[in-house]
Design an enzyme around this catalytic site. Structure first.
Site, PDB file in Angstrom:
ATOM      1  CB  CYS A  56      -0.843   0.001   1.428  1.00  0.00           C
ATOM      2  SG  CYS A  56      -1.728   1.436   1.514  1.00  0.00           S
ATOM      3  N   GLY A  57       0.309   2.240  -0.555  1.00  0.00           N
ATOM      4  CA  GLY A  57       1.105   3.417  -0.653  1.00  0.00           C
ATOM      5  C   GLY A  57       1.348   4.094   1.065  1.00  0.00           C
TER       6      GLY A  57
END
Length: 182
Positions: A56-57
């Site tokens: 995930c970012g």
């Protein structure tokens, strides 16, 4: 007038026999390494429960969560990571999740097994917390801050970094509070 279904009528005695959870201490999670995490073991401490994901970012927040764990554990904080693939950004293999967390971030705070955090199949803790803290997670790294008495829950969305002034202020307040008898 709506006539209750047979299934609804049969469920009533079961629902009445099962009291609704009153505090965070009423929940258990399967542990990433096997066994379980009984939240009652942390009664009187402050919990920061975070749904996590490896791809995930916001995955870089693991580093800030680890720093927070190290800095505030002695003051009574328990960071609990809850890997979830609800947003299609986590491995389905618990061993790979653990290896990633260890290798990339040196995670030492407790981690649960892969869990659902939203929708009808969400872990019961997440359904309970969503009602008390403004809704279910909308993305990975949503944080629920639980008071020492296990009753008060405050939600912080993914964009609120563990190092943010807002989260630090809230954490200082709940760490300073004297727990009420439960």
């Amino acid at each position: 007038m709506v006539k209750p279904t047979r299934r609804a009528l049969l469920a009533l005695p079961l629902m009445a026999a099962t009291p609704a959870p009153a505090t965070a201490w009423d929940f258990r999670f399967p542990a990433l390494e096997g066994g379980e995490h009984d939240l009652a073991a942390w009664r009187g401490r402050v919990l920061l429960v975070v749904n996590t994901a490896s791809f995930c970012g916001f995955t870089g927040q693991y580093a800030a969560l680890q720093r927070l764990h190290e800095a505030q554990e002695a003051a009574g904080l328990v960071v609990l990571g809850v890997p979830s693939n609800d947003f299609n950004q986590e491995s389905q293999d618990g061993r790979k999740i653990k290896e990633f967390c260890d290798a990339q971030f040196g995670i030492t705070f407790p981690m649960t097994a892969l869990s659902r955090v939203r929708g009808p199949e969400a872990h019961p803790f997440y359904r309970w917390a969503a009602i008390r803290a403004g809704g279910e997670p909308r993305w990975n790294f949503h944080k629920y801050l639980v008071s020492r008495d296990g009753r008060q829950v405050q939600g912080f969305p993914a964009r609120v970094d563990p190092d943010s002034p807002a989260l630090k202020r809230a954490l200082e307040q709940v760490l300073a509070a004297v727990p009420r008898a439960s």
